[in-house]
Design an enzyme around this catalytic site. Structure first.
Site, PDB file in Angstrom:
ATOM      1  N   ASP A  13       0.813  -1.222   0.000  1.00  0.00           N
ATOM      2  CA  ASP A  13       0.000   0.000   0.000  1.00  0.00           C
ATOM      3  C   ASP A  13       0.846   1.272   0.000  1.00  0.00           C
ATOM      4  OD1 ASP A  13      -2.178  -1.717   0.151  1.00  0.00           O
ATOM      5  OD2 ASP A  13      -2.182  -1.681   2.342  1.00  0.00           O
ATOM      6  N   LYS A  16       1.896   2.034  -5.130  1.00  0.00           N
ATOM      7  CA  LYS A  16       2.464   1.481  -6.371  1.00  0.00           C
ATOM      8  C   LYS A  16       1.535   1.743  -7.561  1.00  0.00           C
ATOM      9  CE  LYS A  16       2.490  -2.487  -4.344  1.00  0.00           C
ATOM     10  NZ  LYS A  16       2.138  -2.069  -2.987  1.00  0.00           N
ATOM     11  N   GLY A  40      -4.415  -4.472  -3.710  1.00  0.00           N
ATOM     12  CA  GLY A  40      -5.414  -3.453  -4.022  1.00  0.00           C
ATOM     13  C   GLY A  40      -4.684  -2.179  -4.387  1.00  0.00           C
ATOM     14  N   HIS A  41      -4.766  -1.789  -5.646  1.00  0.00           N
ATOM     15  CA  HIS A  41      -4.016  -0.632  -6.127  1.00  0.00           C
ATOM     16  C   HIS A  41      -4.994   0.476  -6.518  1.00  0.00           C
ATOM     17  CE1 HIS A  41      -0.436  -3.480  -7.231  1.00  0.00           C
ATOM     18  NE2 HIS A  41      -0.741  -3.474  -5.953  1.00  0.00           N
ATOM     19  N   GLN A 223       2.058  -5.897  -3.194  1.00  0.00           N
ATOM     20  CA  GLN A 223       2.547  -6.010  -1.810  1.00  0.00           C
ATOM     21  C   GLN A 223       3.847  -5.222  -1.597  1.00  0.00           C
ATOM     22  OE1 GLN A 223       2.200 -10.039  -2.482  1.00  0.00           O
ATOM     23  NE2 GLN A 223       0.035  -9.703  -2.397  1.00  0.00           N
TER      24      GLN A 223
HETATM   25  P1  GDP Z   1      -0.698   0.262  -3.542  1.00  0.00           P
HETATM   26  O1  GDP Z   1      -1.292  -1.017  -3.048  1.00  0.00           O
HETATM   27  O2  GDP Z   1       0.773   0.330  -3.301  1.00  0.00           O
HETATM   28  O3  GDP Z   1      -1.048   0.573  -4.972  1.00  0.00           O
HETATM   29  O4  GDP Z   1      -1.339   1.429  -2.632  1.00  0.00           O
HETATM   30  P2  GDP Z   1      -2.899   1.582  -2.252  1.00  0.00           P
HETATM   31  O5  GDP Z   1      -3.622   2.105  -3.436  1.00  0.00           O
HETATM   32  O6  GDP Z   1      -3.407   0.365  -1.589  1.00  0.00           O
HETATM   33  O7  GDP Z   1      -2.796   2.670  -1.103  1.00  0.00           O
HETATM   34  C1  GDP Z   1      -2.291   3.949  -1.358  1.00  0.00           C
HETATM   35  C2  GDP Z   1      -3.351   4.973  -0.936  1.00  0.00           C
HETATM   36  O8  GDP Z   1      -2.772   6.257  -0.927  1.00  0.00           O
HETATM   37  C3  GDP Z   1      -4.507   5.094  -1.932  1.00  0.00           C
HETATM   38  O9  GDP Z   1      -5.674   5.477  -1.222  1.00  0.00           O
HETATM   39  C4  GDP Z   1      -4.070   6.243  -2.854  1.00  0.00           C
HETATM   40  O10 GDP Z   1      -5.150   6.905  -3.490  1.00  0.00           O
HETATM   41  C5  GDP Z   1      -3.416   7.136  -1.854  1.00  0.00           C
HETATM   42  N1  GDP Z   1      -2.323   7.971  -2.353  1.00  0.00           N
HETATM   43  C6  GDP Z   1      -1.355   7.661  -3.256  1.00  0.00           C
HETATM   44  N2  GDP Z   1      -0.448   8.662  -3.344  1.00  0.00           N
HETATM   45  C7  GDP Z   1      -0.862   9.617  -2.464  1.00  0.00           C
HETATM   46  C8  GDP Z   1      -0.336  10.875  -2.062  1.00  0.00           C
HETATM   47  O11 GDP Z   1       0.700  11.327  -2.509  1.00  0.00           O
HETATM   48  N3  GDP Z   1      -1.039  11.564  -1.109  1.00  0.00           N
HETATM   49  C9  GDP Z   1      -2.186  11.093  -0.554  1.00  0.00           C
HETATM   50  N4  GDP Z   1      -2.798  11.833   0.362  1.00  0.00           N
HETATM   51  N5  GDP Z   1      -2.711   9.902  -0.917  1.00  0.00           N
HETATM   52  C10 GDP Z   1      -2.044   9.180  -1.847  1.00  0.00           C
HETATM   53  P1  IMO Z   2      -0.827  -4.214  -2.199  1.00  0.00           P
HETATM   54  O1  IMO Z   2      -0.396  -4.741  -3.559  1.00  0.00           O
HETATM   55  C1  IMO Z   2      -0.975  -4.647   2.114  1.00  0.00           C
HETATM   56  C2  IMO Z   2      -0.927  -8.698   3.751  1.00  0.00           C
HETATM   57  C3  IMO Z   2      -2.203  -9.070   4.493  1.00  0.00           C
HETATM   58  C4  IMO Z   2      -1.620  -9.986   5.557  1.00  0.00           C
HETATM   59  C5  IMO Z   2      -0.528 -10.741   4.782  1.00  0.00           C
HETATM   60  C6  IMO Z   2      -0.974 -12.106   4.269  1.00  0.00           C
HETATM   61  O2  IMO Z   2      -2.117  -3.527  -2.195  1.00  0.00           O
HETATM   62  O3  IMO Z   2       0.286  -3.436  -1.577  1.00  0.00           O
HETATM   63  P2  IMO Z   2      -2.552 -12.768   2.217  1.00  0.00           P
HETATM   64  O4  IMO Z   2      -4.000 -12.487   1.964  1.00  0.00           O
HETATM   65  O5  IMO Z   2      -1.629 -12.233   1.180  1.00  0.00           O
HETATM   66  O6  IMO Z   2      -2.279 -14.213   2.519  1.00  0.00           O
HETATM   67  O7  IMO Z   2      -2.227 -11.995   3.602  1.00  0.00           O
HETATM   68  O8  IMO Z   2      -0.186  -9.907   3.685  1.00  0.00           O
HETATM   69  N1  IMO Z   2      -1.119  -8.216   2.360  1.00  0.00           N
HETATM   70  C7  IMO Z   2      -1.090  -6.919   2.019  1.00  0.00           C
HETATM   71  N2  IMO Z   2      -0.984  -5.812   2.781  1.00  0.00           N
HETATM   72  N3  IMO Z   2      -1.028  -4.534   0.780  1.00  0.00           N
HETATM   73  C8  IMO Z   2      -1.105  -5.628  -0.001  1.00  0.00           C
HETATM   74  O9  IMO Z   2      -1.040  -5.574  -1.346  1.00  0.00           O
HETATM   75  C9  IMO Z   2      -1.182  -6.901   0.621  1.00  0.00           C
HETATM   76  N4  IMO Z   2      -1.293  -8.165   0.167  1.00  0.00           N
HETATM   77  C10 IMO Z   2      -1.239  -8.960   1.246  1.00  0.00           C
HETATM   78  O10 IMO Z   2      -2.827  -7.953   5.046  1.00  0.00           O
HETATM   79  O11 IMO Z   2      -0.975  -9.228   6.555  1.00  0.00           O
HETATM   80 MG    MG Z   3      -2.805  -1.662  -1.763  1.00  0.00          MG
END
Ligand code: GDP
Ligand code: IMO
Ligand code: MG
Length: 438
Positions: A13, A16, A40-41, A223
Site C-alpha cells: 500500500d 504502487k 489493491g491498487h 505487496q
Molecule cells: P498500492 O497497493 O501500493 O497501490 O497502494 P494503495 O492504493 O493500496 O494505497 C495507497 C493509498 O494512498 C490510496 O488510497 C491512494 O489513493 C493514496 N495515495 C497515493 N499517493 C498519495 C499521495 O501522494 N497523497 C495522498 N494523500 N494519498 C495518496
Molecule cells: P498491495 O499490492 C498490504 C498482507 C495481508 C496480511 C498478509 C498475508 O495492495 O500493496 P494474504 O492475503 O496475502 O495471505 O495476507 O499480507 N497483504 C497486504 N498488505 N497490501 C497488499 O497488497 C497486501 N497483500 C497482502 O494484510 O498481513
Molecule cells: Mg494496496
C-alpha cells in the site's frame, strides 16, 4: 530497451498503483508478475477513482498492453468483475492479456483461507481472505488449476475429479467445514473459462517480443518487500514466491534477468501495515490517528483497498527501507504521501534499533526479537504547510526538502518522484525516470 520493475519497499500500500499509472504513458507493456486479488491498487486520474486488484494499473493508457503474468494467481470472478467495472466506466480492456500458465483461485482456496485463519486462533496471519495464500500453497504442492485448464472443459473436469474430493476431505475432516459441491463448481468455472478465453495468451512471448523490439516494459509489483515470503517479517508475510521482490519479477512474467536495469522502490513518507506482525515504529493514540485519518473524507485515509481494514501507522523506518532497497537493487525512489506529514510540528525517522540495551542496524530474523526492538529516532522539523499543489521540488518548504534528502541518505538511492496527493498530476518529478513528464 531495459525493463523497469516497480516494487513496494514497505508492507504494501505504498502507492504502487498511482506510480504505475503515472509512468505508464511511456510504456507499451505493463505486466503484473505476482500475488492475486489480495493486492489493491488505487488510481485517481481524469477518469475517476479506481481500486484494481488484478488488472495492471497501466490500463488507463490507451497504448499499453496490460498483462496478468504467469506469477499471478487469478480469482476469475474478481478478474471478470474488474474488467466489467472498467468497461462500464469507459475504460477499454481489449488490451488485457492473461497468462495461460497463471494459477486459478478455486472455491476451496477461499474456504481454506478462512478456516485456516480460524484454526490458527491467536496465531492468525490476518490474511486478506482472498484465497491467495492457499492458491500459492497448491501451486507449490503441485495441486493447482491453471488458466489453460479453465479454458479447456475436459482438463477442468479431470482436475476437479481428482482435486475436489482431496480438498473436501481436508475441509471436512481437518477443519470441520462443509464440503463443496462439484457440479456447481464445474458449471461456474466452465462459464468463467468461456468468458476469459478471449484474453488468454502465452504472455511470456508477448513480453519477450516487446523487449526484443526495444519497447519500454514496466513490471508492476504487488505487496511490499517486508511481506515477502523469503525476506519479510516471517511468518507474517504473504505467500507468493518471491512475492514482491524485483528478483521475482522476471520469473513472474517470463523474462530473463538481464532485461531489467531499473528498479523503482515505492516508499510512503511514513510506514503502514495491515494484518499482524512486527512493526517497530508503530504509533498508537493521536499521532497514529492523525496519519490514518488524514484525507478520510476524500477516501484517502489509511484503510485497506481490498478489505477496508484500518491500517496500522508509524514513522518512516530507515533501517527497513535501506534493507528493502538493497534486497531489490533499488536505484530510484518514488516517495508517496508527503502531503500527509504536513500536519506535524516535527517528524521522526527511525535510524537504528535498540535490543537488550544494544544499538543494532538490522531487524533480527527471530520473531521474538523483531517484536522486542525499540526504534531509535531522529527528529526533523515539520513544515506545517500544505504541499498538495506543489509541482516542483524547489517550491517545497525547506524542511520538506530536508526530509526528502534525509530519506535519500538513509535508503542510499535518489528520490526521483514525490507524490503530494492521490491524483495523477499531484506529483513532483525530480529526475526523469524514463522521459516521464507531467
Ligand atoms: P498500492 O497497493 O501500493 O497501490 O497502494 P494503495 O492504493 O493500496 O494505497 C495507497 C493509498 O494512498 C490510496 O488510497 C491512494 O489513493 C493514496 N495515495 C497515493 N499517493 C498519495 C499521495 O501522494 N497523497 C495522498 N494523500 N494519498 C495518496
Ligand atoms: P498491495 O499490492 C498490504 C498482507 C495481508 C496480511 C498478509 C498475508 O495492495 O500493496 P494474504 O492475503 O496475502 O495471505 O495476507 O499480507 N497483504 C497486504 N498488505 N497490501 C497488499 O497488497 C497486501 N497483500 C497482502 O494484510 O498481513
Ligand atoms: Mg494496496
Amino acid at each position: 530497451m531495459p525493463a523497469t520493475v516497480i516494487i513496494g519497499g514497505q508492507w504494501g500500500d505504498e502507492g504502487k498503483g498511482r506510480v504505475v499509472d503515472f509512468l505508464s504513458r511511456n510504456c507499451s507493456v505493463i505486466a503484473r508478475y505476482s500475488a492475486g486479488s489480495n493486492a489493491g491498487h488505487t488510481i485517481v486520474n481524469d477518469l475517476g477513482r479506481f481500486g484494481l486488484h488484478l488488472v495492471p494499473a497501466g490500463i488507463f493508457n490507451p497504448n499499453t498492453t496490460c498483462i496478468v503474468g504467469n506469477g499471478v494467481v487469478i480469482n476469475p470472478k474478481s478478474l471478470l468483475d474488474e474488467l466489467a467495472m472498467l468497461n462500464e466506466r469507459g475504460v477499454d480492456t481489449s488490451r488485457v492479456r492473461v497468462s495461460d500458465r497463471a494459477h486459478i483461485v478455486m472455491p476451496w482456496h477461499l474456504a481454506i483461507d478462512e478456516l485456516d485463519e480460524k484454526m490458527r486462533g491467536e496465531h492468525a496471519i490476518g490474511t486478506t481472505g482472498t484465497g491467495t495464500g492457499p492458491a500459492f500453497t497448491d501451486k507449490t504442492g503441485r495441486l493447482g488449476v491453471r488458466v489453460t485448464d479453465l479454458v479447456q472443459p475436459e482438463s477442468l473436469d479431470q482436475l476437479l475429479s481428482f482435486i475436489l474430493p482431496y480438498k473436501n476431505r481436508i475441509i471436512t475432516e481437518l477443519y470441520g467445514g462443509d464440503p463443496l459441491d462439484g457440479d456447481e463448481i464445474r458449471a461456474e468455472y466452465q462459464e468463467y473459462g468461456r468468458q476469459l478465453r478471449p484474453y488468454v495468451a502465452d504472455t511470456s512471448r508477448l513480453v519477450q517480443d516487446a523487449h526484443d523490439r526495444g519497447e519500454q516494459i514496466l513490471l508492476e509489483g504487488a505487496q511490499g518487500t517486508l511481506l515477502d515470503l523469503d525476506n519479510g517479517t516471517y511468518p507474517y508475510v504473504t505467500s507468493s514466491v518471491p512475492s514482491s521482490m524485483a528478483a521475482g519479477a522476471c520469473l513472474g512474467v517470463g523474462l530473463g534477468p538481464t532485461a531489467v536495469d531499473r528498479v523503482v522502490g515505492v516508499y510512503k513518507a511514513y510506514q503502514t501495515r495491515v494484518g499482524d506482525g512486527p512493526f517497530p515504529t508503530e504509533l498508537f493514540g493521536e499521532e497514529a490517528a492523525a496519519l490514518r485519518d488524514h484525507g478520510i473524507e476524500q477516501g484517502t485515509g489509511e484503510y485497506g483497498t481490498t478489505t477496508g481494514r484500518p491500517r496500522r501507522c508509524g514513522w518512516f523506518d530507515g533501517v527497513l527501507a535501506r534493507h528493502t532497497a538493497k534486497l531489490n537493487g533499488v536505484n530510484s525512489i518514488a516517495l508517496t504521501r508527503l502531503d500527509v506529514l504536513a500536519q506535524f510540528d516535527a517528524v521522526h525517522v527511525c535510524v537504528a534499533y535498540e535490543l537488550n540495551g544494544k544499538r543494532i542496524d538490522a531487524l533480527p530474523a527471530s520473531l521474538h526479537e523483531a517484536n522486542a526492538v525499540r526504534p531509535v529516532y531522529e527528529e526533523l522539523p515539520g513544515w506545517k504547510q500544505e504541499v498538495s499543489d506543489v509541482r516542483h521540488f524547489p517550491d517545497l518548504p525547506p524542511e520538506a526538502r530536508a526530509f526528502v534528502r534525509r530519506i535519500e541518505d538513509l535508503v542510499d538511492a535518489p528520490v526521483d518522484m514525490i507524490s503530494v496527493g492521490p491524483a495523477r498530476e499531484q506529483a513532483i518529478v525530480t529526475r526523469d525516470i524514463f522521459g516521464g513528464t507531467l
